[in-house]
Design a protein around this motif. Sequence first.
Motif, short mmCIF file in Angstrom:
data_model
loop_
_atom_site.label_atom_id
_atom_site.label_comp_id
_atom_site.label_asym_id
_atom_site.label_seq_id
_atom_site.Cartn_x
_atom_site.Cartn_y
_atom_site.Cartn_z
N GLN A 2 0.84 -1.19 0.00
CA GLN A 2 0.00 0.00 0.00
C GLN A 2 0.89 1.25 0.00
OE1 GLN A 2 -2.80 2.13 3.24
NE2 GLN A 2 -3.51 0.07 2.69
N ILE A 3 0.60 2.17 -0.92
CA ILE A 3 1.35 3.42 -1.05
C ILE A 3 0.39 4.58 -0.79
CG2 ILE A 3 2.79 4.86 -2.53
CD1 ILE A 3 3.42 2.34 -4.17
N ALA A 17 -0.47 11.12 -6.54
CA ALA A 17 -1.15 9.83 -6.55
C ALA A 17 -1.29 9.30 -7.97
CB ALA A 17 -2.52 9.95 -5.89
N VAL A 20 2.05 7.97 -9.14
CA VAL A 20 2.34 6.70 -8.46
C VAL A 20 1.54 5.57 -9.09
CG1 VAL A 20 2.17 5.44 -6.29
CG2 VAL A 20 3.01 7.80 -6.29
N ARG A 21 0.26 5.84 -9.40
CA ARG A 21 -0.58 4.80 -10.04
C ARG A 21 -0.03 4.39 -11.39
NH1 ARG A 21 -4.80 8.19 -8.09
NH2 ARG A 21 -5.84 7.23 -6.28
N TYR A 24 2.99 2.15 -10.58
CA TYR A 24 2.67 0.88 -9.92
C TYR A 24 1.15 0.65 -9.96
CZ TYR A 24 7.46 0.74 -8.28
OH TYR A 24 8.84 0.69 -8.24
N GLU A 27 -0.70 -1.83 -7.47
CA GLU A 27 -0.64 -1.63 -6.02
C GLU A 27 -1.83 -0.83 -5.50
OE1 GLU A 27 1.43 -3.43 -4.58
OE2 GLU A 27 2.72 -3.89 -6.30
N ASP A 28 -2.03 -0.88 -4.20
CA ASP A 28 -3.12 -0.16 -3.53
C ASP A 28 -2.65 1.26 -3.22
OD1 ASP A 28 -5.28 0.65 -2.07
OD2 ASP A 28 -4.91 -0.65 -0.35
N ILE A 29 -3.19 2.24 -3.92
CA ILE A 29 -2.77 3.64 -3.75
C ILE A 29 -3.86 4.38 -2.98
CG2 ILE A 29 -1.90 5.70 -4.90
CD1 ILE A 29 -0.34 3.08 -5.51
N ARG A 30 -3.48 5.00 -1.86
CA ARG A 30 -4.42 5.73 -1.02
C ARG A 30 -4.04 7.21 -0.94
NH1 ARG A 30 -6.94 2.00 2.59
NH2 ARG A 30 -7.11 0.00 1.45
#
Length: 239
Positions: A2-3, A17, A20-21, A24, A27-30
Amino acid sequence: MQIGVCDDQKEIREMIADKVRRLYPAEDIRAYRSGQEVLDVLPLPDILFLDIQMPEPDGLETARKLRELSRQMIIIFVTVTEEYVFQSFDVGAFHYLVKPFAEEKLAEVLHNAVRQFKERQMERAGIKKEKPCLVVITKGQHTTIALEDIVYAEVFNRKIMIHTMDADIEYYGKMKELAEKAGEDFYRPHRAYLINFNFVRKYDATTIYLKKGQAFMAKRNYPDFVSCYLKFNQRKGRE
């Protein structure tokens, strides 16, 4: 994995964000609007981009509270000024990005953070990482030297002398090639020297004092050395 991205400015938060998405996508981006939101929402992210200048709790205070909950979280500070860089050491920040930053820089920092996260996972699983080594020919024999054991190296004529805590090994080679192989824990403060940051005891504008021996500093390299050494300490502070 999780990032998280925490910034009180919506456009900055969404911009980071989104990048980052793209890097990756699996992956779980919050995204978090405040430091308190990071603290209140579980599970905590494995990697967190954290703005410093936010309403209370600001990024530094948020990081201090997060460290009480997790020593393993990889924190990357994001801010518009370098004035907090030394405080970031106190909370073991992985890196310190100053706005505006290039997309390539964000990608580099994030890739390094992900690599460290995966290495820690391997360690917890009991999988040992193979140590990078250097193989040299000395006195007609092949000798293997773990790069992490090198305190410093010096060159004279066409020979390089590698100093470890236990031995001094001489071979024919080029300092430039050794420096390229050694990696980011090493620095070349002078054309005749290559030092391992892990063994630095103290330094000034002319000399670096190591746990074994010392190396000369070219005065023109001093500001860059200080900057690189601070970044090294940032990396090591959260390991």
